[in-house]
Design an enzyme around this catalytic site. Structure first.
Site, PDB file in Angstrom:
ATOM      1  N   SER A 243      -2.075 -12.848  -4.612  1.00 44.73           N
ATOM      2  CA  SER A 243      -0.792 -13.534  -4.499  1.00 44.73           C
ATOM      3  C   SER A 243      -0.768 -14.716  -5.454  1.00 44.73           C
ATOM      4  O   SER A 243      -1.815 -15.284  -5.795  1.00 44.73           O
ATOM      5  CB  SER A 243      -0.602 -14.014  -3.058  1.00 44.73           C
ATOM      6  OG  SER A 243       0.403 -14.992  -2.976  1.00 44.73           O
ATOM      7  N   SER A 244       0.439 -15.112  -5.833  1.00 41.64           N
ATOM      8  CA  SER A 244       0.579 -16.266  -6.725  1.00 41.64           C
ATOM      9  C   SER A 244       0.162 -17.569  -6.057  1.00 41.64           C
ATOM     10  O   SER A 244       0.022 -18.596  -6.736  1.00 41.64           O
ATOM     11  CB  SER A 244       2.037 -16.381  -7.200  1.00 41.64           C
ATOM     12  OG  SER A 244       2.909 -16.559  -6.098  1.00 41.64           O
ATOM     13  N   CYS A 245      -0.060 -17.551  -4.735  1.00 44.90           N
ATOM     14  CA  CYS A 245      -0.474 -18.775  -4.043  1.00 44.90           C
ATOM     15  C   CYS A 245      -1.884 -19.212  -4.425  1.00 44.90           C
ATOM     16  O   CYS A 245      -2.323 -20.296  -4.043  1.00 44.90           O
ATOM     17  CB  CYS A 245      -0.367 -18.608  -2.530  1.00 44.90           C
ATOM     18  SG  CYS A 245      -1.608 -17.511  -1.814  1.00 44.90           S
TER      19      CYS A 245
ATOM     20  N   TRP B  16      18.125 -22.731   5.105  1.00 45.67           N
ATOM     21  CA  TRP B  16      17.383 -23.984   4.981  1.00 45.67           C
ATOM     22  C   TRP B  16      17.487 -24.577   3.583  1.00 45.67           C
ATOM     23  O   TRP B  16      17.546 -23.860   2.587  1.00 45.67           O
ATOM     24  CB  TRP B  16      15.912 -23.726   5.295  1.00 45.67           C
ATOM     25  CG  TRP B  16      15.607 -23.677   6.759  1.00 45.67           C
ATOM     26  CD1 TRP B  16      16.477 -23.415   7.780  1.00 45.67           C
ATOM     27  CD2 TRP B  16      14.340 -23.901   7.368  1.00 45.67           C
ATOM     28  NE1 TRP B  16      15.830 -23.458   8.991  1.00 45.67           N
ATOM     29  CE2 TRP B  16      14.508 -23.751   8.765  1.00 45.67           C
ATOM     30  CE3 TRP B  16      13.070 -24.203   6.885  1.00 45.67           C
ATOM     31  CZ2 TRP B  16      13.466 -23.905   9.675  1.00 45.67           C
ATOM     32  CZ3 TRP B  16      12.023 -24.353   7.779  1.00 45.67           C
ATOM     33  CH2 TRP B  16      12.220 -24.203   9.166  1.00 45.67           C
TER      34      TRP B  16
ATOM     35  N   HIS C  49       9.500 -13.609   4.947  1.00 48.75           N
ATOM     36  CA  HIS C  49       9.747 -14.470   3.799  1.00 48.75           C
ATOM     37  C   HIS C  49      11.253 -14.568   3.536  1.00 48.75           C
ATOM     38  O   HIS C  49      12.059 -13.911   4.187  1.00 48.75           O
ATOM     39  CB  HIS C  49       8.983 -13.946   2.587  1.00 48.75           C
ATOM     40  CG  HIS C  49       7.502 -14.052   2.753  1.00 48.75           C
ATOM     41  ND1 HIS C  49       6.676 -12.953   2.846  1.00 48.75           N
ATOM     42  CD2 HIS C  49       6.680 -15.139   2.869  1.00 48.75           C
ATOM     43  CE1 HIS C  49       5.411 -13.351   2.999  1.00 48.75           C
ATOM     44  NE2 HIS C  49       5.401 -14.664   3.017  1.00 48.75           N
TER      45      HIS C  49
ATOM     46  N   TYR D   3      -5.373 -18.769   3.242  1.00 48.89           N
ATOM     47  CA  TYR D   3      -5.177 -17.449   2.628  1.00 48.89           C
ATOM     48  C   TYR D   3      -5.521 -17.506   1.141  1.00 48.89           C
ATOM     49  O   TYR D   3      -6.188 -16.616   0.609  1.00 48.89           O
ATOM     50  CB  TYR D   3      -3.727 -17.017   2.835  1.00 48.89           C
ATOM     51  CG  TYR D   3      -3.361 -15.689   2.219  1.00 48.89           C
ATOM     52  CD1 TYR D   3      -3.676 -14.492   2.864  1.00 48.89           C
ATOM     53  CD2 TYR D   3      -2.688 -15.621   0.997  1.00 48.89           C
ATOM     54  CE1 TYR D   3      -3.325 -13.271   2.318  1.00 48.89           C
ATOM     55  CE2 TYR D   3      -2.339 -14.403   0.441  1.00 48.89           C
ATOM     56  CZ  TYR D   3      -2.664 -13.238   1.097  1.00 48.89           C
ATOM     57  OH  TYR D   3      -2.324 -12.026   0.532  1.00 48.89           O
TER      58      TYR D   3
ATOM     59  N   LYS E 148      -8.308 -15.364  -1.146  1.00 46.75           N
ATOM     60  CA  LYS E 148      -7.917 -14.537  -2.287  1.00 46.75           C
ATOM     61  C   LYS E 148      -8.607 -14.991  -3.577  1.00 46.75           C
ATOM     62  O   LYS E 148      -8.986 -14.157  -4.415  1.00 46.75           O
ATOM     63  CB  LYS E 148      -6.397 -14.547  -2.454  1.00 46.75           C
ATOM     64  CG  LYS E 148      -5.673 -13.728  -1.397  1.00 46.75           C
ATOM     65  CD  LYS E 148      -6.064 -12.262  -1.499  1.00 46.75           C
ATOM     66  CE  LYS E 148      -5.428 -11.402  -0.443  1.00 46.75           C
ATOM     67  NZ  LYS E 148      -5.836  -9.980  -0.551  1.00 46.75           N
TER      68      LYS E 148
ATOM     69  N   ARG F 241      12.977 -19.466  -7.572  1.00 48.38           N
ATOM     70  CA  ARG F 241      11.911 -18.538  -7.214  1.00 48.38           C
ATOM     71  C   ARG F 241      12.054 -17.236  -8.002  1.00 48.38           C
ATOM     72  O   ARG F 241      13.155 -16.837  -8.386  1.00 48.38           O
ATOM     73  CB  ARG F 241      11.949 -18.220  -5.719  1.00 48.38           C
ATOM     74  CG  ARG F 241      11.629 -19.385  -4.809  1.00 48.38           C
ATOM     75  CD  ARG F 241      10.184 -19.829  -4.901  1.00 48.38           C
ATOM     76  NE  ARG F 241       9.882 -20.906  -3.966  1.00 48.38           N
ATOM     77  CZ  ARG F 241      10.004 -22.192  -4.237  1.00 48.38           C
ATOM     78  NH1 ARG F 241      10.436 -22.575  -5.431  1.00 48.38           N
ATOM     79  NH2 ARG F 241       9.695 -23.118  -3.338  1.00 48.38           N
TER      80      ARG F 241
ATOM     81  N   GLY G 147       0.805  -1.220   0.000  1.00 51.34           N
ATOM     82  CA  GLY G 147       0.000   0.000   0.000  1.00 51.34           C
ATOM     83  C   GLY G 147       0.834   1.264   0.000  1.00 51.34           C
ATOM     84  O   GLY G 147       0.521   2.233  -0.701  1.00 51.34           O
TER      85      GLY G 147
ATOM     86  N   ASN H  70       6.485 -13.305  -5.697  1.00 51.58           N
ATOM     87  CA  ASN H  70       7.080 -13.000  -4.386  1.00 51.58           C
ATOM     88  C   ASN H  70       7.578 -11.556  -4.341  1.00 51.58           C
ATOM     89  O   ASN H  70       8.447 -11.175  -5.124  1.00 51.58           O
ATOM     90  CB  ASN H  70       8.258 -13.940  -4.119  1.00 51.58           C
ATOM     91  CG  ASN H  70       7.844 -15.394  -4.113  1.00 51.58           C
ATOM     92  OD1 ASN H  70       7.029 -15.812  -3.306  1.00 51.58           O
ATOM     93  ND2 ASN H  70       8.411 -16.173  -5.021  1.00 51.58           N
TER      94      ASN H  70
END
Length: 316
Positions: free
Chosen positions: A108-110, A202, A180, A137, A141, A209, A17, A166
């Site tokens: 979101s791409s999710c 990790w 993230h 989530y 969306k 990505r 925003g 992302n």
């Protein structure tokens, strides 16, 4: 649209925003509106209706959402589903009932299936099952995308959904428990910089990505404000991706950390690849400008200049 059009940005203090606000202001828009959550609870339907009746905005940009990483999604599935439904449904419905003609919904791409072919196309929506770790989530969306599509189809209004890949940039979340991958790496390398201590990350570093600087998304929103887009859903991304290892090395170089990177292969890698096909929006005239290195430099500079404020927020 004129430069005096009243534009309400829901979630104007967040990373997205605030970037949208900066982009609109820089392009001469003078009548921008924002409300904090204490001033307007977007989960409260009557409060949102009263706000629209009082202010009568010409354009609404919905950058408001309850967001978080895998841990937050798994611990609070009901809140991630219900609060996001409440926020977006109240805004979409109030905008429609006030006869507002332009609404820009950000997601979101999710929203796309976990095992959809790469790169992700808009047509893949609802073709298979979602990633379980953030399905609450994602379902919310998806409902927002379909609500905007329904209004567009039934009433002919310019309600459009933009789905970014992302995101990162100024005002990002650098809390290691909830951030993230990119902002988390920035903080880890920065904190290890003075002693050049090893940084543990990790996984294997092999997953790929795509990362989009938030100012590039803001330019896509500006593009949607100034044009009537012919379809209801558009991906927003760079069109290129990198391995997590390449991301880590880029951040390490920008931060100036000379120590070792240690990969903990006992930790999960996640989806092998996640790349968006943004060719539909690009064909209309929008394009991203930030390279990954330029974006990381910008984000790191913001992080270092706001570090003390950030620590205070974490301790409060």
């Amino acid at each position: 649209m004129t430069k005096d059009s009243k534009i309400y940005i829901a979630g104007h203090r967040g990373m997205v925003g605030s970037a949208v606000w900066r982009a609109l202001e820089a392009n001469g828009y003078k009548n921008l509106m924002g409300k904090t959550s204490s001033e307007l609870d977007l989960r409260n339907q009557q409060a949102v209706t009263d706000f629209f009746n009082l202010e009568s905005p010409d354009v609404v940009i919905d950058a408001a959402a309850r967001v978080g990483g895998i841990l937050a999604n798994s611990e609070f599935p009901y809140q991630f589903l219900m609060e996001n439904l409440q926020i977006q449904n109240n805004l979409i419905d109030a905008a429609h009932k006030s006869d507002l003609q332009k609404f820009i919904f950000l997601g979101s791409s999710c929203i796309y299936p976990k095992f959809a072919p790469q790169p992700l196309k808009e047509d893949y929506l609802l073709t298979d099952s979602l990633e379980p770790t953030n399905e609450w989530y994602a379902i919310a969306k998806i409902a927002g995308v379909k609500a905007c599509e329904a209004i567009r189809k039934q009433y002919g209004k310019d309600f459009v959904s933009l789905m970014p890949t992302n995101l990162y940039g100024p005002h990002d979340n650098f809390d290691l428990k909830s951030s993230h991958v990119l902002p988390a790496m920035i903080r880890k390398f920065h904190e290890a910089k003075t002693t050049n201590a090893p940084v543990e990350l990790w996984g294997s570093g092999t997953p790929m990505r795509e990362f989009l600087h938030v100012d590039d998304l803001a330019q896509a929103v500006l593009f949607a404000v100034e044009h009537k887009l012919p379809e209801y859903l558009y991906n927003v991304g760079t069109g290129t991706d990198v391995t997590i290892k390449e991301l880590a090395e880029t951040i390490q170089n920008v931060v100036g950390h000379d120590g070792k990177i240690e990969w903990d292969s006992s930790k999960p890698d996640g989806t092998p690849r996640k790349l968006m096909d943004s060719s539909k929006l690009r064909a209309l005239g929008w394009d991203s400008e930030y390279t990954l290195k330029k974006g990381v430099i910008d984000t790191y500079n913001w992080f270092t200049s706001h570090q003390e404020d950030y620590k205070k927020v974490n301790l409060s």
